[in-house]
Motif scaffolding. Sequence first.
Motif, short mmCIF file in Angstrom:
data_model
loop_
_atom_site.label_atom_id
_atom_site.label_comp_id
_atom_site.label_asym_id
_atom_site.label_seq_id
_atom_site.Cartn_x
_atom_site.Cartn_y
_atom_site.Cartn_z
N ALA A 49 0.81 -1.22 0.00
CA ALA A 49 0.00 0.00 0.00
C ALA A 49 0.84 1.27 0.00
O ALA A 49 0.44 2.27 -0.59
CB ALA A 49 -0.95 0.00 1.19
N ALA A 80 -10.60 -1.76 -5.40
CA ALA A 80 -9.62 -2.53 -4.63
C ALA A 80 -10.21 -3.02 -3.32
O ALA A 80 -11.33 -2.65 -2.96
CB ALA A 80 -8.39 -1.66 -4.35
N THR A 82 -8.72 -3.91 0.88
CA THR A 82 -7.69 -4.06 1.89
C THR A 82 -8.27 -4.91 3.00
O THR A 82 -9.50 -5.02 3.14
CB THR A 82 -7.22 -2.70 2.46
N ILE A 90 -2.57 -3.88 -0.49
CA ILE A 90 -3.80 -3.50 -1.20
C ILE A 90 -3.91 -4.37 -2.44
O ILE A 90 -2.90 -4.66 -3.10
CB ILE A 90 -3.82 -1.99 -1.54
#
Length: 150
Positions: A49, A80, A82, A90
Amino acid sequence: MTAPHSGGCRCGAVRFEASAEPHHISYCHCGDCRRASGAPVSAFVGFLADQVAFNGKSLKSYRNGPVERTFCGICGSPIAYTDKRLDNQIYFMLGAMDMPAYFRPTVHAHVREQLPFLHMPDALPRELKTSVPRPGEQTPEEQRSDGTQS
């Protein structure tokens, strides 16, 4: 091809760029990814990330437990996800990448949930559960060695 790798949403209101090569590229067959993407299978490209920059102000998110999924607030394109358990990682939707053909998946995850009519006749490894272990979970290799996977 080398970094930077870029992508964005359908309408262009959200853009992102990764300054390094991905650490993980996979298919996911889980029901959560299926619902989030609207597709029978999802493909993801994982980066650190802190090597990713976003542009645009329409990025929205939805959190479900430790997982947060981002999407464009204008066109709705999934961008995306996370996971709080995966520090500094990510995972971008393969379809959000500007050059998706560059990112060839290396594994199928959650094949236990794969739709019975979906046939993907490749020779990639198939994990019954995740291909990216979360802290406290067995790795795919440990799952295979203790007999929980074939």
